[in-house]
Design a protein around this motif. Structure first.
Motif, PDB file in Angstrom:
ATOM      1  N   GLY A 186       0.807  -1.220   0.000  1.00 42.26           N
ATOM      2  CA  GLY A 186       0.000   0.000   0.000  1.00 42.26           C
ATOM      3  C   GLY A 186       0.836   1.265   0.000  1.00 42.26           C
ATOM      4  O   GLY A 186       0.312   2.362  -0.161  1.00 42.26           O
ATOM      5  N   ARG A 187       2.139   1.098   0.203  1.00 43.33           N
ATOM      6  CA  ARG A 187       3.027   2.238   0.354  1.00 43.33           C
ATOM      7  C   ARG A 187       2.971   3.172  -0.858  1.00 43.33           C
ATOM      8  O   ARG A 187       2.917   4.386  -0.726  1.00 43.33           O
ATOM      9  N   GLY A 188       2.935   2.588  -2.090  1.00 45.98           N
ATOM     10  CA  GLY A 188       2.947   3.387  -3.312  1.00 45.98           C
ATOM     11  C   GLY A 188       1.686   4.211  -3.493  1.00 45.98           C
ATOM     12  O   GLY A 188       1.680   5.219  -4.193  1.00 45.98           O
ATOM     13  N   ASP A 189       0.601   3.754  -2.845  1.00 44.37           N
ATOM     14  CA  ASP A 189      -0.681   4.418  -3.052  1.00 44.37           C
ATOM     15  C   ASP A 189      -1.048   5.331  -1.898  1.00 44.37           C
ATOM     16  O   ASP A 189      -2.214   5.679  -1.727  1.00 44.37           O
ATOM     17  N   ILE A 190      -0.062   5.684  -1.081  1.00 46.13           N
ATOM     18  CA  ILE A 190      -0.371   6.430   0.131  1.00 46.13           C
ATOM     19  C   ILE A 190      -1.038   7.779  -0.198  1.00 46.13           C
ATOM     20  O   ILE A 190      -1.864   8.260   0.565  1.00 46.13           O
ATOM     21  N   ASP A 191      -0.753   8.347  -1.395  1.00 48.68           N
ATOM     22  CA  ASP A 191      -1.383   9.612  -1.779  1.00 48.68           C
ATOM     23  C   ASP A 191      -2.840   9.418  -2.175  1.00 48.68           C
ATOM     24  O   ASP A 191      -3.711  10.170  -1.761  1.00 48.68           O
ATOM     25  N   SER A 192      -3.083   8.374  -2.965  1.00 42.79           N
ATOM     26  CA  SER A 192      -4.430   8.203  -3.499  1.00 42.79           C
ATOM     27  C   SER A 192      -5.308   7.319  -2.616  1.00 42.79           C
ATOM     28  O   SER A 192      -6.527   7.458  -2.611  1.00 42.79           O
ATOM     29  N   ALA A 193      -4.701   6.397  -1.885  1.00 40.85           N
ATOM     30  CA  ALA A 193      -5.511   5.496  -1.052  1.00 40.85           C
ATOM     31  C   ALA A 193      -4.792   5.265   0.273  1.00 40.85           C
ATOM     32  O   ALA A 193      -4.184   4.226   0.507  1.00 40.85           O
ATOM     33  N   TRP A 194      -4.848   6.248   1.179  1.00 38.41           N
ATOM     34  CA  TRP A 194      -4.081   6.227   2.423  1.00 38.41           C
ATOM     35  C   TRP A 194      -4.430   5.048   3.309  1.00 38.41           C
ATOM     36  O   TRP A 194      -3.640   4.592   4.114  1.00 38.41           O
ATOM     37  N   TRP A 195      -5.662   4.521   3.146  1.00 34.79           N
ATOM     38  CA  TRP A 195      -6.126   3.495   4.083  1.00 34.79           C
ATOM     39  C   TRP A 195      -5.419   2.152   3.922  1.00 34.79           C
ATOM     40  O   TRP A 195      -5.355   1.382   4.849  1.00 34.79           O
TER      41      TRP A 195
END
Lengths: 333, 308
Positions: free
Chosen positions: B266-275
Motif C-alpha cells: 500500500g506504500r505506493g498508493d499512500i497519496d491516493s488510497a491512504w487506508w
C-alpha cells in the motif's frame, strides 16, 4: 547411625578440627585477569570442637569468621591446611563423599530472608535436604517434617506458604528445621540471630539450646554479639583479621580475658553498672586490610599493650595461659 | 504466575501436608496468580495492554468469523474504495477488503511472535544459564559468541540470513530468531550470576543438591519473572522485525495478508488510497504498544517480595 556413634565415642574427642586452615580469595586485575594479590580472609587457623559442645567464634565484621565457618563445612574450598570431621580428613574428599558428609554437618545462615529460596514453600524447604541426602521414603520424610515443625514451633497451615510471608523469627525457625531435618551432628550457625529483633533473638537461642540437648548437637556458633556468645557458648574463640587471638572456656574468657584485643572487645559490652564503663578501651583506627595484613602480630597496629619490636617482627603462637585457655600474644611469652 | 513455584509439580510431590493436599496447593497457586492479576489491574497502561493482547488473540483465533471477506478475494468492481460500511478499512488495488486482510494478518503476528520468541528463549535461556551457572571458560566462550554476533548489525544479519534462505515464512523465522536470542542470553546470564550470589544457593549446596536440581528449583524460578517480562517485551519487537522484513520483501510474500507485506503493497498508493497502508500500520502499532504495556505491568507485578 550418628546417635550410635555418639554413644560409642569418647565425649571429649574432637568432632571437627582445623589445622592451619587458610582461605584466600584471589584478587585479579588488569585485562589479563592476572592474579595480583589475595584477600587473606582466614590465615592459618587451628582449633577443635568437641562433640556436644558449642564453640563460639567471635570477632568484628570482616575478620573472616563466616568464611572460616563455611570453609570448615567445605562450602568453600580451603586454600591450605587440613580439616578433620570425626577423625576423617575431609580437606580433599570427593564430591560424592562430601554429599554424604552434608548429612552430618549443616548450616544456619545469618539472614533467613535470603537463605531460604523465595520460590519454594515451607514444606519443600524443610524436606529438600532429606530428599537429596537420605534414602528415606516419602512417609518417613513426611513424618519427620511434622516432627520438625512441632519442634521449631511452626504450624501445619504454614507448610504451603512461601518464606516471605513469615516474620524474621519464623523464617529462622524454618531454616533451623531445614538444617535439622537430616539429623546432623554438627551445625554451623553463622550469626543466626543478628538479623533478628532482640526480643526474638532470645527465643531462637533458647530453641537452639533445647535442640542441642535433645539431639546432642555440636554447634560452631559464629557471632559478633558478645552477650549472645556468653549466653550460649561453652568455649569461645576470638578471631582477628584471619587469625585466632584467644581461645578459652566461655566463663574464663569473660572473667579473665588475656589477649588485649579480647579485652578491648569485652570492654565494649554495655553493662548495667555504669561506673565500670570508665574502663572502656577504645581501639584506634580501623581493622587493617586483610589483603596486606600487618607484619608480626596482626593486632600490633592497634594494641594497648605493645611491648616493642617483637610485636612487629614475629607472629605470636597460641600458647597456653591457663586451664584450656590459649592466647596468641607476646605479652605472655 | 505459577512459574517457579513448584510445590507439587515434581516426582513425588513431597512437602504437601497430609490430607487434601492437592487442593490446598492449588489454592496457593491460584492465590498467587490472583495477586499478580490484581497488581496488573492496578496499572492502567497494563490493563490497556492486556485488553489489546486479548483482543489480538481473539481476532487471530476467530479470524474467519470476524472477517467479512476472504483476505485474498479480489473484487474488480471495488478497487481502492475508501472506508465505508461495506469495507470498514476500504479496499486495496485489487479490490481486496483491507479490514479482512488486517484481521487475518493478526494470525501471522501471533504465530510469528510466539514461535520466534519461543525459539529465541530456548537458545538464549539455555546458553545464558550455562554461562551464568558454570562461569569460567564456558561463560567466556558463550559470551564471546554473543559479542561477536552482536558486532554484526542486526538488520544486516537478518537480511543476509533471509536472503540466503530465500524469502518466505521459514527463512523469516530463522533470521529473526538468530537476531533475538542474544538478548535472552545476556539477560539470563546476568540474572543467573546475580542469583548465584544469593545465600540460598549456598543453602542449596549445603543440602547437597545436584546441579540440575539447583538450576531447575533455584536458579530458573528466581530468574523466571524477568525472563517472562523480557519475553513479553520481545514479542512486539519480533512482530516489528517480521513486519519489517516482510515489508522489505524478505519475509512473508504477498498476497499473503501479513501486516508488513500489506503495508509494503500500500506504500505506493499512500497519496491516493491512504487506508491501505495506514490500517495495517495502526494494527502493528497498537499490538506493539499493547504488549509493551502488558510487559511493564507484569514486571511490576511479578516481584514476589514486593508487597503492596
Amino acid at each position: 547411625m550418628s546417635l550410635q556413634r555418639t554413644q560409642d565415642a569418647e565425649s571429649t574427642d574432637a568432632l571437627l578440627a582445623a589445622e592451619e586452615v587458610q582461605k584466600y580469595f584471589p584478587i585479579r586485575s588488569g585485562i589479563l585477569k592476572r592474579h595480583t594479590a589475595d584477600v587473606k580472609a582466614v590465615d592459618g587457623v587451628s582449633f577443635e570442637i568437641r562433640r556436644g559442645e558449642t564453640l563460639g567464634l567471635v570477632g568484628e565484621s570482616g575478620c573472616g569468621k563466616s568464611t572460616l565457618g563455611k570453609t570448615m563445612m567445605r562450602l568453600l574450598d580451603p586454600t591450605g591446611g587440613r580439616i578433620y570431621f570425626d577423625g576423617e580428613d575431609i580437606t580433599d574428599v570427593s564430591r560424592k563423599r562430601l554429599r554424604q558428609l552434608r548429612r552430618d554437618m549443616q548450616i544456619i545462615f545469618q539472614d533467613p530472608g535470603s537463605s531460604l529460596n523465595p520460590r519454594m514453600n515451607v514444606a519443600d524447604l524443610i524436606t529438600e535436604p532429606m530428599r537429596s541426602l537420605t534414602d528415606w521414603d516419602k512417609t518417613k520424610r513426611q513424618n519427620r517434617l511434622y516432627e520438625l515443625i512441632e519442634e521449631v514451633d511452626l504450624q501445619e497451615n504454614h507448610l504451603t506458604r512461601a518464606p516471605h510471608e513469615f516474620s524474621g523469627g519464623q523464617q529462622q525457625r524454618i531454616a533451623i528445621a531445614r538444617a535439622l531435618s537430616v539429623n546432623p551432628s554438627l551445625i554451623v550457625a553463622d550469626e543466626p540471630t543478628s538479623a533478628l529483633d532482640v526480643s526474638v533473638q532470645a527465643k531462637i537461642l533458647n530453641l537452639m539450646e533445647d535442640l542441642q540437648e535433645k539431639y546432642n548437637l555440636t554447634y560452631l556458633f559464629i557471632s559478633h554479639d558478645l552477650s549472645v556468645i556468653k549466653h550460649i557458648c561453652d568455649r569461645v574463640a576470638v578471631m582477628y583479621l584471619g587469625e585466632l587471638a584467644e581461645v578459652a572456656p566461655a566463663d574464663r574468657l569473660f572473667e579473665t580475658p588475656k589477649h588485649p584485643y579480647t579485652r578491648a572487645l569485652l570492654s565494649g559490652v554495655p553493662r548495667a553498672n555504669a561506673e565500670r564503663m570508665d574502663d572502656r578501651i577504645i581501639l584506634d583506627g580501623s581493622v587493617p586490610s586483610p589483603e596486606d595484613p600487618p607484619s608480626g602480630c596482626r593486632f600490633h597496629t592497634r594494641c594497648q599493650e605493645y611491648i616493642g619490636d617483637v610485636c612487629e617482627t614475629s607472629d605470636p603462637e597460641l600458647d597456653a595461659v591457663g586451664d584450656g585457655h590459649v592466647c596468641a600474644c607476646h605479652h605472655y611469652d | 504466575m505459577s512459574v517457579g513455584h513448584s510445590d507439587s509439580d515434581d516426582d513425588e510431590g513431597d512437602g504437601t501436608p497430609k490430607g487434601g493436599q492437592g487442593s490446598r496447593v492449588a489454592t496457593g497457586q491460584l492465590a498467587r496468580a490472583r495477586t499478580v492479576l490484581r497488581r496488573v489491574m492496578q496499572n492502567r497502561f497494563a490493563v490497556f495492554g492486556l485488553v489489546v493482547v486479548v483482543a489480538l488473540l481473539v481476532t487471530a483465533a476467530f479470524a474467519p468469523w470476524i472477517a467479512p471477506y476472504e483476505p485474498t478475494e479480489q473484487n474488480y468492481d471495488a478497487l481502492k474504495e475508501p472506508p465505508s460500511l461495506e469495507h470498514p478499512f476500504g479496499t486495496d488495488t485489487y479490490g481486496r477488503d483491507v479490514f479482512s486482510r488486517v484481521v487475518f494478518g493478526s494470525r501471522y503476528a501471533v504465530f510469528l511472535g510466539v514461535v520466534i520468541v519461543g525459539i529465541e528463549m530456548l537458545i538464549g535461556v539455555s546458553l545464558g544459564l550455562l554461562a551464568g551457572y558454570y562461569g569460567g571458560w564456558t561463560e567466556a566462550g558463550i559470551m564471546r559468541l554473543v559479542d561477536i554476533s552482536l558486532s554484526i548489525p542486526a538488520i544486516v544479519l537478518a537480511l543476509a540470513i533471509a536472503g540466503m534462505l530465500g524469502g518466505g515464512l521459514f527463512p523469516l523465522i530463522v533470521a529473526v530468531s538468530l537476531v533475538g536470542w542474544r538478548g535472552f542470553a545476556r539477560l539470563v546470564r546476568g540474572d543467573v550470576k546475580s542469583v548465584m550470589e544469593e545465600e540460598y544457593i549456598e543453602s542449596a549446596n549445603a543440602a547437597g543438591l545436584s546441579d540440575f536440581r539447583v538450576i531447575t528449583r533455584y536458579v530458573l524460578p528466581n530468574a523466571a519473572s524477568s525472563i517472562i517480562v523480557y519475553a513479553t517485551l520481545t514479542i512486539p519487537t519480533v512482530i516489528l522485525w517480521s513486519a519489517g522484513l516482510s515489508f522489505l520483501g524478505m519475509g512473508v510474500q504477498p498476497p499473503k495478508p501479513e501486516w508488513g507485506a500489506i503495508l509494503a503493497a500500500g506504500r505506493g498508493d499512500i497519496d491516493s488510497a491512504w487506508w491501505i497502508a495506514t490500517f495495517p500500520g495502526l494494527a502493528i502499532m497498537l499490538t506493539v504498544i499493547g504488549f509493551n504495556g502488558l510487559g511493564d505491568g507484569l514486571r511490576d507485578a511479578l516481584d514476589p517480595r514486593q508487597v503492596r
